[in-house]
Motif scaffolding. Structure first.
Motif, PDB file in Angstrom:
ATOM      1  N   ILE A 117       0.824  -1.219   0.000  1.00 44.11           N
ATOM      2  CA  ILE A 117       0.000   0.000   0.000  1.00 44.11           C
ATOM      3  C   ILE A 117       0.857   1.269   0.000  1.00 44.11           C
ATOM      4  O   ILE A 117       0.334   2.380  -0.131  1.00 44.11           O
ATOM      5  N   LYS A 118       2.188   1.092   0.125  1.00 44.91           N
ATOM      6  CA  LYS A 118       3.084   2.249   0.044  1.00 44.91           C
ATOM      7  C   LYS A 118       4.425   1.787  -0.483  1.00 44.91           C
ATOM      8  O   LYS A 118       4.976   0.790  -0.017  1.00 44.91           O
ATOM      9  N   GLY A 119       4.966   2.492  -1.454  1.00 46.31           N
ATOM     10  CA  GLY A 119       6.235   2.120  -2.057  1.00 46.31           C
ATOM     11  C   GLY A 119       6.107   2.034  -3.562  1.00 46.31           C
ATOM     12  O   GLY A 119       5.018   2.196  -4.143  1.00 46.31           O
ATOM     13  N   SER A 120       7.217   1.758  -4.221  1.00 45.98           N
ATOM     14  CA  SER A 120       7.239   1.744  -5.687  1.00 45.98           C
ATOM     15  C   SER A 120       6.389   0.635  -6.286  1.00 45.98           C
ATOM     16  O   SER A 120       5.983   0.715  -7.448  1.00 45.98           O
ATOM     17  N   GLN A 121       6.107  -0.422  -5.516  1.00 47.91           N
ATOM     18  CA  GLN A 121       5.304  -1.534  -6.030  1.00 47.91           C
ATOM     19  C   GLN A 121       3.874  -1.480  -5.511  1.00 47.91           C
ATOM     20  O   GLN A 121       3.182  -2.498  -5.443  1.00 47.91           O
ATOM     21  N   ARG A 122       3.434  -0.274  -5.169  1.00 50.37           N
ATOM     22  CA  ARG A 122       2.093  -0.070  -4.601  1.00 50.37           C
ATOM     23  C   ARG A 122       1.008  -0.711  -5.470  1.00 50.37           C
ATOM     24  O   ARG A 122       0.997  -0.570  -6.690  1.00 50.37           O
ATOM     25  N   GLY A 123       0.060  -1.401  -4.802  1.00 47.60           N
ATOM     26  CA  GLY A 123      -1.047  -2.047  -5.497  1.00 47.60           C
ATOM     27  C   GLY A 123      -0.804  -3.501  -5.824  1.00 47.60           C
ATOM     28  O   GLY A 123      -1.733  -4.223  -6.201  1.00 47.60           O
ATOM     29  N   THR A 124       0.440  -3.963  -5.658  1.00 42.46           N
ATOM     30  CA  THR A 124       0.752  -5.357  -5.965  1.00 42.46           C
ATOM     31  C   THR A 124       0.305  -6.259  -4.812  1.00 42.46           C
ATOM     32  O   THR A 124       0.483  -5.928  -3.644  1.00 42.46           O
ATOM     33  N   GLU A 125      -0.316  -7.413  -5.149  1.00 39.27           N
ATOM     34  CA  GLU A 125      -0.768  -8.376  -4.144  1.00 39.27           C
ATOM     35  C   GLU A 125       0.074  -9.646  -4.224  1.00 39.27           C
ATOM     36  O   GLU A 125       0.449 -10.092  -5.313  1.00 39.27           O
ATOM     37  N   PHE A 126       0.358 -10.222  -3.066  1.00 38.88           N
ATOM     38  CA  PHE A 126       1.122 -11.458  -2.999  1.00 38.88           C
ATOM     39  C   PHE A 126       0.378 -12.435  -2.080  1.00 38.88           C
ATOM     40  O   PHE A 126       0.180 -12.145  -0.899  1.00 38.88           O
ATOM     41  N   VAL A 127      -0.068 -13.568  -2.622  1.00 39.50           N
ATOM     42  CA  VAL A 127      -0.684 -14.605  -1.798  1.00 39.50           C
ATOM     43  C   VAL A 127       0.430 -15.418  -1.163  1.00 39.50           C
ATOM     44  O   VAL A 127       1.352 -15.878  -1.837  1.00 39.50           O
ATOM     45  N   ILE A 128       0.342 -15.577   0.138  1.00 35.94           N
ATOM     46  CA  ILE A 128       1.396 -16.271   0.881  1.00 35.94           C
ATOM     47  C   ILE A 128       1.151 -17.775   0.832  1.00 35.94           C
ATOM     48  O   ILE A 128       0.053 -18.246   1.130  1.00 35.94           O
ATOM     49  N   ALA A 129       2.163 -18.520   0.470  1.00 42.01           N
ATOM     50  CA  ALA A 129       2.096 -19.981   0.458  1.00 42.01           C
ATOM     51  C   ALA A 129       3.212 -20.518   1.336  1.00 42.01           C
ATOM     52  O   ALA A 129       4.284 -19.936   1.430  1.00 42.01           O
ATOM     53  N   GLY A 130       2.968 -21.610   1.984  1.00 40.63           N
ATOM     54  CA  GLY A 130       3.982 -22.206   2.852  1.00 40.63           C
ATOM     55  C   GLY A 130       3.831 -21.731   4.289  1.00 40.63           C
ATOM     56  O   GLY A 130       3.018 -20.862   4.610  1.00 40.63           O
ATOM     57  N   ASP A 131       4.620 -22.300   5.167  1.00 41.47           N
ATOM     58  CA  ASP A 131       4.531 -21.991   6.597  1.00 41.47           C
ATOM     59  C   ASP A 131       5.411 -20.827   7.000  1.00 41.47           C
ATOM     60  O   ASP A 131       5.196 -20.228   8.048  1.00 41.47           O
ATOM     61  N   VAL A 132       6.439 -20.539   6.224  1.00 34.12           N
ATOM     62  CA  VAL A 132       7.319 -19.416   6.519  1.00 34.12           C
ATOM     63  C   VAL A 132       7.445 -18.574   5.250  1.00 34.12           C
ATOM     64  O   VAL A 132       7.694 -19.104   4.169  1.00 34.12           O
ATOM     65  N   PHE A 133       7.270 -17.261   5.385  1.00 37.30           N
ATOM     66  CA  PHE A 133       7.293 -16.355   4.237  1.00 37.30           C
ATOM     67  C   PHE A 133       8.227 -15.196   4.565  1.00 37.30           C
ATOM     68  O   PHE A 133       8.023 -14.486   5.555  1.00 37.30           O
ATOM     69  N   ARG A 134       9.277 -15.010   3.747  1.00 37.74           N
ATOM     70  CA  ARG A 134      10.278 -13.975   4.028  1.00 37.74           C
ATOM     71  C   ARG A 134      10.181 -12.836   3.030  1.00 37.74           C
ATOM     72  O   ARG A 134       9.928 -13.054   1.835  1.00 37.74           O
ATOM     73  N   VAL A 135      10.393 -11.641   3.541  1.00 38.85           N
ATOM     74  CA  VAL A 135      10.288 -10.419   2.739  1.00 38.85           C
ATOM     75  C   VAL A 135      11.595  -9.632   2.851  1.00 38.85           C
ATOM     76  O   VAL A 135      12.143  -9.463   3.947  1.00 38.85           O
ATOM     77  N   GLY A 136      12.102  -9.158   1.743  1.00 37.83           N
ATOM     78  CA  GLY A 136      13.323  -8.361   1.716  1.00 37.83           C
ATOM     79  C   GLY A 136      13.699  -8.041   0.288  1.00 37.83           C
ATOM     80  O   GLY A 136      12.962  -8.367  -0.654  1.00 37.83           O
TER      81      GLY A 136
END
Length: 460
Positions: A28-47
């Motif tokens: 909702i804020k940043g250069s990739q605003r509006g992009t959706e990511f469905v989380i799969a798996g038990d651990v999800f890392r962002v960076g």
């Protein structure tokens, strides 16, 4: 993050359903605003590093900024020692549980967390074979339909069922139909490995970790990284090892025995057990949080006596695989004898009978007898000769004969008591509720001739 709940495959008139729990992150804020990511798996890392599940190309974001992990309480966000910190609804956190609508801040970016649930009907498959499994019964076609639906996911699966029902085939089929099919499929029999060695078998060890550890060794989880690990007879795993297994399931990381280095693993976990883990949890023999983690998608492999219409298909498939080129024909009498047998050892026993008959040049129908063929209810002798089969472990052999004994003893006991449960329980010095449970387990009727009827509790 996928989590399928409330599903137990059984024969029903209506389609089985699963509740597919998922969650998504929306920038909702940043250069990739509006992009959706469905989380799969038990651990999800962002960076911003390429190895993350969600890559944010922003200089204010650390290489691995935070991770989201699902546990028994919900979804936990954990800062990964980021430079600019992780914020949850404006407050900096090291770790905290997410709520629907929570906003996660990282550098100049913000993500909105939204869980959602989708109810999906699992329609019976139209196939009569899937992987190495065959069956046309409603119970098997529903299992085929569920496997086809969940195989492409990384959802953890718990397979329950009696010994010999083909739980390993369900696991292999799930792997073969998954995106991990080209990667390793590693099997660990938790009931067959010595208690002192099971930790090393699962997690590996470093040189000198214990007597006999002359070199470092990878465990099953490392060997299966990228693929699937199948934990057979998980109910036999000791309580002291269960927290270590839980850590691997939740964080996808481990330490070898005698080591200090954290090893990351990417794998799918499938477990199987002949025990009722819910009952084991109530008895304090199995951790509730581990059961929750494993019981994402429960599948019950039905006993062969509950799907007799599949026996002809199974016989033909086994003869095609084990028999001579050109096949072998069985008489109607032989097929009738095989259909009439109660198969306490389930599909494994049927396969063993077919193999033994082919090896001996014998009629497989002569190697079995229908349940209740003991003539006199006044004696408790088993007419079956004890035959030990090459290739079967001590544990499997013992389970086979224990189940045969229980089935035959209960049949004899109920006949002797003329269907009176209370009398039968007194005669056997057994709790009446437990006797009811055993009778339901083996599908044994309380009538003297074994045909129909419900157990009677009449004390007269």
């Amino acid at each position: 993050m996928e989590h399928l709940t409330g599903t137990r495959i059984r024969r029903e008139a209506t389609p089985a359903t699963v509740n597919l729990r998922r969650c998504k992150l929306v920038v909702i804020k940043g250069s990739q605003r509006g992009t959706e990511f469905v989380i799969a798996g038990d651990v999800f890392r962002v960076g911003k590093a390429a190895e993350n599940d969600l890559v944010l190309s922003d200089e204010t974001v650390s290489r691995v900024h935070f991770e989201i992990m699902r546990d028994a309480k919900g979804y936990l966000v954990r800062d990964m020692k980021s430079t600019n910190g992780t914020f949850l609804d404006g407050a900096e956190v090291k770790e905290a549980y997410l709520r629907a609508g929570s906003v996660i801040g990282l550098g100049a970016c913000e993500l909105k967390f939204t869980p959602f649930e989708e109810r999906i009907e699992i329609l019976p498959s139209e196939k009569e074979a899937l992987g190495e499994m065959v069956g046309k019964s409603p119970a098997m076609r529903e299992i085929f339909g569920l496997i086809e639906r969940i195989a492409p996911t990384d959802a953890t699966v718990l397979i329950e069922g009696e010994t010999g029902t083909g739980k390993d085939l369900v696991a292999r089929t799930l792997h073969q139909l998954s995106p991990r099919a080209a990667a390793p499929f590693i099997v660990v029999d938790c009931g067959a490995v010595a208690g002192t060695l099971i930790e090393s078998e699962l997690f590996g060890h470093e040189k000198g970790a214990f007597t006999g550890a002359v070199s470092s060794r990878q465990g099953a989880f490392e060997l299966a990284s990228g693929g699937t690990v199948f934990l057979d007879e998980l109910g036999e795993l000791s309580l002291d090892l269960q927290p270590k297994l839980l850590r691997v399931l939740e964080q996808r990381e481990l330490r070898r025995v005698g080591g200090s280095r954290i090893v990351k693993v990417d794998l799918r976990v499938i477990a199987a057990t002949r025990k009722d883990l819910r009952s084991e949890v109530e008895k304090g023999k199995f951790r509730e949080d581990l059961f929750f983690r494993l019981n994402v998608v429960p599948i019950t492999a039905p006993a062969l006596r509950e799907r007799r219409e599949d026996i002809p298909l199974l016989i033909d498939a086994m003869l095609g695989k084990l028999g001579p080129v050109g096949g072998i024909a069985l008489s109607e009498a032989t097929r009738a004898a095989l259909m009439a047998h109660d198969w306490p050892g389930n599909v494994r026993e049927l396969r063993n009978v077919i193999e033994r008959a082919l090896a001996l040049g014998a009629d497989p129908g002569t190697l079995v007898a229908p349940l209740g063929s003991e003539a006199s209810p006044k004696t408790a002798q088993l007419r079956d000769g004890i035959e030990f089969e090459p290739g079967l472990s001590f544990r499997v052999t013992k389970e086979k004969w224990n189940e045969l004994f229980e089935r035959r003893y209960l049949t004899w006991l109920i006949k002797r008591a003329e269907g009176n449960i209370s009398k039968a329980a007194r005669d056997a010095d057994m709790d009446r509720k437990y006797l009811h449970k055993l009778l339901r387990k083996y599908g044994i009727s309380a009538t003297a001739d074994g045909a129909g009827g419900e157990p009677s509790d009449d004390d007269n």
